[in-house]
Design a protein around this motif. Structure first.
Motif, PDB file in Angstrom:
ATOM      1  N   ALA A   1       0.829  -1.205   0.000  1.00 33.61           N
ATOM      2  CA  ALA A   1       0.000   0.000   0.000  1.00 33.61           C
ATOM      3  C   ALA A   1       0.861   1.251   0.000  1.00 33.61           C
ATOM      4  O   ALA A   1       0.567   2.211  -0.710  1.00 33.61           O
ATOM      5  N   VAL A   2       1.934   1.250   0.756  1.00 32.10           N
ATOM      6  CA  VAL A   2       2.818   2.413   0.808  1.00 32.10           C
ATOM      7  C   VAL A   2       3.507   2.596  -0.532  1.00 32.10           C
ATOM      8  O   VAL A   2       3.599   3.700  -1.058  1.00 32.10           O
ATOM      9  N   GLN A   3       3.946   1.503  -1.131  1.00 27.44           N
ATOM     10  CA  GLN A   3       4.617   1.579  -2.421  1.00 27.44           C
ATOM     11  C   GLN A   3       3.668   2.121  -3.486  1.00 27.44           C
ATOM     12  O   GLN A   3       4.032   2.992  -4.263  1.00 27.44           O
ATOM     13  N   ALA A   4       2.432   1.638  -3.531  1.00 32.06           N
ATOM     14  CA  ALA A   4       1.475   2.077  -4.535  1.00 32.06           C
ATOM     15  C   ALA A   4       1.137   3.550  -4.372  1.00 32.06           C
ATOM     16  O   ALA A   4       0.997   4.274  -5.349  1.00 32.06           O
ATOM     17  N   SER A   5       1.016   4.010  -3.135  1.00 32.23           N
ATOM     18  CA  SER A   5       0.648   5.407  -2.923  1.00 32.23           C
ATOM     19  C   SER A   5       1.798   6.354  -3.226  1.00 32.23           C
ATOM     20  O   SER A   5       1.576   7.542  -3.417  1.00 32.23           O
ATOM     21  N   SER A   6       3.019   5.860  -3.304  1.00 31.95           N
ATOM     22  CA  SER A   6       4.152   6.728  -3.600  1.00 31.95           C
ATOM     23  C   SER A   6       4.356   6.908  -5.106  1.00 31.95           C
ATOM     24  O   SER A   6       5.124   7.758  -5.520  1.00 31.95           O
ATOM     25  N   LEU A   7       3.672   6.126  -5.930  1.00 34.68           N
ATOM     26  CA  LEU A   7       3.774   6.294  -7.375  1.00 34.68           C
ATOM     27  C   LEU A   7       3.018   7.544  -7.796  1.00 34.68           C
ATOM     28  O   LEU A   7       1.997   7.875  -7.206  1.00 34.68           O
ATOM     29  N   PRO A   8       3.490   8.206  -8.843  1.00 30.17           N
ATOM     30  CA  PRO A   8       2.691   9.321  -9.357  1.00 30.17           C
ATOM     31  C   PRO A   8       1.309   8.803  -9.753  1.00 30.17           C
ATOM     32  O   PRO A   8       1.179   7.722 -10.291  1.00 30.17           O
ATOM     33  N   LYS A   9       0.282   9.599  -9.475  1.00 30.79           N
ATOM     34  CA  LYS A   9      -1.084   9.149  -9.716  1.00 30.79           C
ATOM     35  C   LYS A   9      -1.315   8.671 -11.142  1.00 30.79           C
ATOM     36  O   LYS A   9      -1.917   7.632 -11.366  1.00 30.79           O
ATOM     37  N   ALA A  10      -0.864   9.418 -12.105  1.00 25.85           N
ATOM     38  CA  ALA A  10      -1.109   9.063 -13.506  1.00 25.85           C
ATOM     39  C   ALA A  10      -0.496   7.717 -13.854  1.00 25.85           C
ATOM     40  O   ALA A  10      -1.124   6.886 -14.498  1.00 25.85           O
ATOM     41  N   GLN A  11       0.713   7.495 -13.414  1.00 25.71           N
ATOM     42  CA  GLN A  11       1.389   6.229 -13.694  1.00 25.71           C
ATOM     43  C   GLN A  11       0.690   5.087 -12.964  1.00 25.71           C
ATOM     44  O   GLN A  11       0.560   3.993 -13.497  1.00 25.71           O
ATOM     45  N   TYR A  12       0.224   5.363 -11.774  1.00 24.53           N
ATOM     46  CA  TYR A  12      -0.488   4.356 -10.982  1.00 24.53           C
ATOM     47  C   TYR A  12      -1.761   3.915 -11.696  1.00 24.53           C
ATOM     48  O   TYR A  12      -2.019   2.721 -11.856  1.00 24.53           O
ATOM     49  N   PHE A  13      -2.571   4.872 -12.153  1.00 28.32           N
ATOM     50  CA  PHE A  13      -3.813   4.530 -12.843  1.00 28.32           C
ATOM     51  C   PHE A  13      -3.537   3.863 -14.183  1.00 28.32           C
ATOM     52  O   PHE A  13      -4.284   2.996 -14.622  1.00 28.32           O
ATOM     53  N   SER A  14      -2.470   4.260 -14.850  1.00 29.05           N
ATOM     54  CA  SER A  14      -2.143   3.737 -16.170  1.00 29.05           C
ATOM     55  C   SER A  14      -1.544   2.337 -16.130  1.00 29.05           C
ATOM     56  O   SER A  14      -1.471   1.677 -17.171  1.00 29.05           O
ATOM     57  N   ALA A  15      -1.139   1.882 -14.976  1.00 29.28           N
ATOM     58  CA  ALA A  15      -0.506   0.560 -14.868  1.00 29.28           C
ATOM     59  C   ALA A  15      -1.431  -0.558 -15.327  1.00 29.28           C
ATOM     60  O   ALA A  15      -0.974  -1.546 -15.900  1.00 29.28           O
ATOM     61  N   THR A  16      -2.719  -0.427 -15.106  1.00 27.84           N
ATOM     62  CA  THR A  16      -3.675  -1.449 -15.532  1.00 27.84           C
ATOM     63  C   THR A  16      -3.649  -1.619 -17.048  1.00 27.84           C
ATOM     64  O   THR A  16      -3.822  -2.717 -17.556  1.00 27.84           O
ATOM     65  N   CYS A  17      -3.411  -0.542 -17.748  1.00 23.84           N
ATOM     66  CA  CYS A  17      -3.415  -0.562 -19.214  1.00 23.84           C
ATOM     67  C   CYS A  17      -2.291  -1.445 -19.764  1.00 23.84           C
ATOM     68  O   CYS A  17      -2.387  -1.946 -20.885  1.00 23.84           O
ATOM     69  N   ALA A  18      -1.223  -1.606 -18.991  1.00 28.79           N
ATOM     70  CA  ALA A  18      -0.066  -2.373 -19.445  1.00 28.79           C
ATOM     71  C   ALA A  18      -0.415  -3.822 -19.758  1.00 28.79           C
ATOM     72  O   ALA A  18       0.249  -4.452 -20.581  1.00 28.79           O
ATOM     73  N   ASN A  19      -1.460  -4.340 -19.137  1.00 26.62           N
ATOM     74  CA  ASN A  19      -1.833  -5.728 -19.397  1.00 26.62           C
ATOM     75  C   ASN A  19      -2.064  -5.995 -20.876  1.00 26.62           C
ATOM     76  O   ASN A  19      -1.701  -7.055 -21.375  1.00 26.62           O
ATOM     77  N   CYS A  20      -2.661  -5.052 -21.576  1.00 27.46           N
ATOM     78  CA  CYS A  20      -2.945  -5.222 -23.006  1.00 27.46           C
ATOM     79  C   CYS A  20      -2.142  -4.274 -23.893  1.00 27.46           C
ATOM     80  O   CYS A  20      -1.769  -4.631 -25.007  1.00 27.46           O
ATOM     81  N   HIS A  21      -1.884  -3.065 -23.394  1.00 31.37           N
ATOM     82  CA  HIS A  21      -1.272  -2.024 -24.217  1.00 31.37           C
ATOM     83  C   HIS A  21       0.225  -1.869 -23.973  1.00 31.37           C
ATOM     84  O   HIS A  21       0.837  -0.950 -24.514  1.00 31.37           O
ATOM     85  N   GLY A  22       0.818  -2.723 -23.157  1.00 28.10           N
ATOM     86  CA  GLY A  22       2.252  -2.713 -22.917  1.00 28.10           C
ATOM     87  C   GLY A  22       2.682  -1.737 -21.828  1.00 28.10           C
ATOM     88  O   GLY A  22       1.964  -0.800 -21.498  1.00 28.10           O
ATOM     89  N   THR A  23       3.855  -1.986 -21.285  1.00 25.78           N
ATOM     90  CA  THR A  23       4.415  -1.143 -20.243  1.00 25.78           C
ATOM     91  C   THR A  23       4.569   0.283 -20.761  1.00 25.78           C
ATOM     92  O   THR A  23       5.087   0.496 -21.855  1.00 25.78           O
ATOM     93  N   ASP A  24       4.091   1.232 -19.987  1.00 33.32           N
ATOM     94  CA  ASP A  24       4.129   2.654 -20.334  1.00 33.32           C
ATOM     95  C   ASP A  24       3.429   2.958 -21.661  1.00 33.32           C
ATOM     96  O   ASP A  24       3.700   3.972 -22.293  1.00 33.32           O
ATOM     97  N   GLY A  25       2.534   2.056 -22.082  1.00 36.92           N
ATOM     98  CA  GLY A  25       1.769   2.283 -23.307  1.00 36.92           C
ATOM     99  C   GLY A  25       2.453   1.833 -24.579  1.00 36.92           C
ATOM    100  O   GLY A  25       1.961   2.070 -25.670  1.00 36.92           O
ATOM    101  N   TYR A  26       3.605   1.154 -24.453  1.00 37.03           N
ATOM    102  CA  TYR A  26       4.337   0.664 -25.620  1.00 37.03           C
ATOM    103  C   TYR A  26       3.888  -0.760 -25.928  1.00 37.03           C
ATOM    104  O   TYR A  26       4.427  -1.717 -25.396  1.00 37.03           O
TER     105      TYR A  26
END
Length: 105
Positions: A22-47
């Motif tokens: 929980a501490v690790q997740a809350s220390s991530l920038p919000k945008a990157q945190y929300f975008s992490a789910t997208c990596a499952n299909c759209h690749g890490t960092d959207g690549y």
């Protein structure tokens, strides 16, 4: 000899084990945190490595428009209509900022 009361202590032990995550997740920038789910299909960092659209460098306005279309059902999808409904307008805007700031490959 007294037996330890593990059933009573179990919730506290479990909470202590989850705390670092929980501490690790809350220390991530919000945008990157929300975008992490997208990596499952759209690749890490959207690549994307194929099969799904690359989100890295995706136009901000188009990203927001597309997510809204998924939310309302205007754009057909297998999963995105369900996934998109889990985000607020603010979260979608944060993800749009994040992906549009990434350099496309």
């Amino acid at each position: 000899m007294r037996k330890p009361h593990l059933p009573l202590a179990a919730p506290f032990i479990l909470a202590a084990l989850c705390l670092p995550v929980a501490v690790q997740a809350s220390s991530l920038p919000k945008a990157q945190y929300f975008s992490a789910t997208c990596a499952n299909c759209h690749g890490t960092d959207g690549y994307s490595v194929g099969g799904s659209v690359s989100l890295a460098g995706y136009d901000r306005a188009k990203f927001i428009e597309t997510m809204k279309a998924f939310q309302t059902g205007q754009r057909p999808a297998t999963l995105m209509h369900q996934i998109s409904k889990g985000y607020t307008d603010e979260q979608i805007a944060l993800m749009a900022d994040y992906f549009s700031s990434r350099k496309p490959r």
